[in-house]
Write an enzyme that holds these catalytic residues in place. Structure first.
Site, PDB file in Angstrom:
ATOM      1  CB  SER A  16      55.779   2.610  60.610  1.00 26.37           C
ATOM      2  OG  SER A  16      54.893   3.659  60.251  1.00 26.37           O
ATOM      3  CE1 TYR A  25      52.422   0.416  64.444  1.00 26.84           C
ATOM      4  CE2 TYR A  25      52.739   2.584  63.450  1.00 26.84           C
ATOM      5  CZ  TYR A  25      52.714   1.204  63.332  1.00 26.84           C
ATOM      6  OH  TYR A  25      52.992   0.620  62.123  1.00 26.84           O
TER       7      TYR A  25
END
Length: 269
Positions: free
Chosen positions: A145, A158
């Site tokens: 990501s 995350y």
């Protein structure tokens, strides 16, 4: 055999294959002539996806129901990767985020995030690379990501897990390259999938221009893989964002970070 080959014997294994970027990979690869092994927790959704792809494209589609946040789930997929029917492309897409700040989280939830986002990626990449490097053929795409390039979600772990995936993929990709094997981290920005909804994250205030289409993300990822890139960041706007995350002063990043999934509200202090 290369990824560019037109042979009908190419086989890809995709985790998290029933939704979002994983489903987009499955549909694109099936359309391009790949046989598939699809991995997800929900056996019914896996079966429906397999039926759709077999009917539409006529290729072999196997399913492996498995929870990759568990040792048993990882072992099921490791065994398939080590079997005599070779996998030429592994897409490690399965992952989760937590809609809670670390200061209000639990060790169990954080461990599950790490086991799925980090531990499973490590185990399956290792299991895939052993036969790939012996054959001197194959590739691994680890879905990371843009968030992994900076602490853009204060209080969320995350982004830390995705920073590991990106760094890991770059490092392993360099060591696998001499064997004719490619490893690449795919680092998309906000993508229209079920990901945020499943995590209970309200993204209604995210501007429309920031969203990407899963099909576009997959298309750019496959192009970058063919080019031999170690890291793929789809869309020019996120390439600019990554440059900013890598070079902007940390204090500035703290000020402009807007993703609130890990923040603690005033009423919680």
């Amino acid at each position: 055999m290369t990824l560019e080959s037109t042979t009908t014997e190419r086989r890809a294994l995709v985790t998290g294959a029933t939704a979002g970027i994983g489903a987009a990979f499955a549909r694109r690869l099936a359309a391009d002539g790949w046989h598939l092994v699809l991995v997800a927790r929900d056996a019914d959704r896996l079966a429906a996806m397999a039926t759709e792809l077999r009917t539409r494209h006529g290729h072999d589609v196997q399913t492996l129901p498995a929870d990759l946040s568990t040792d048993d789930g990882c072992a099921i997929v490791e065994q398939r990767l080590a079997s005599d029917s070779p996998v030429h492309l592994l897409v490690n897409n399965a992952g989760i985020s937590l809609n809670k700040p670390f200061l209000r989280s639990t060790a169990e939830d954080e461990a599950r995030l790490l086991r799925l986002n980090v531990h499973a990626v490590m185990r399956l990449t290792l299991a895939a690379l052993r036969p790939m490097t012996e054959r001197r053929d194959g590739a691994v795409i680890n879905v990371s990501s843009v968030a992994g390039f900076g602490a853009v979600m204060p209080g969320s772990t995350y982004s830390a897990s995705k920073a590991w995936v990106t760094n890991f993929s770059e490092s392993v990709g360099q060591s696998a390259r001499p064997f004719g094997v490619r490893v690449m981290a795919l680092c998309p920005g906000y993508t229209r999938t079920e990901f945020h909804e499943r995590a209970g994250i309200n993204m209604s205030k995210t501007p429309e221009w920031m969203w990407l289409r899963a099909d576009d993300v997959v298309g750019e990822a496959l192009r970058d893989l063919r080019k031999g890139k170690l890291v793929s960041v789809p869309a020019w706007k996120y390439k600019v964002a990554v440059a900013g995350l890598r070079h902007a002063p940390r204090r500035l990043l703290e000020v402009v970070s807007r993703d609130t999934r890990g923040r603690i509200g005033r009423e919680e202090r």
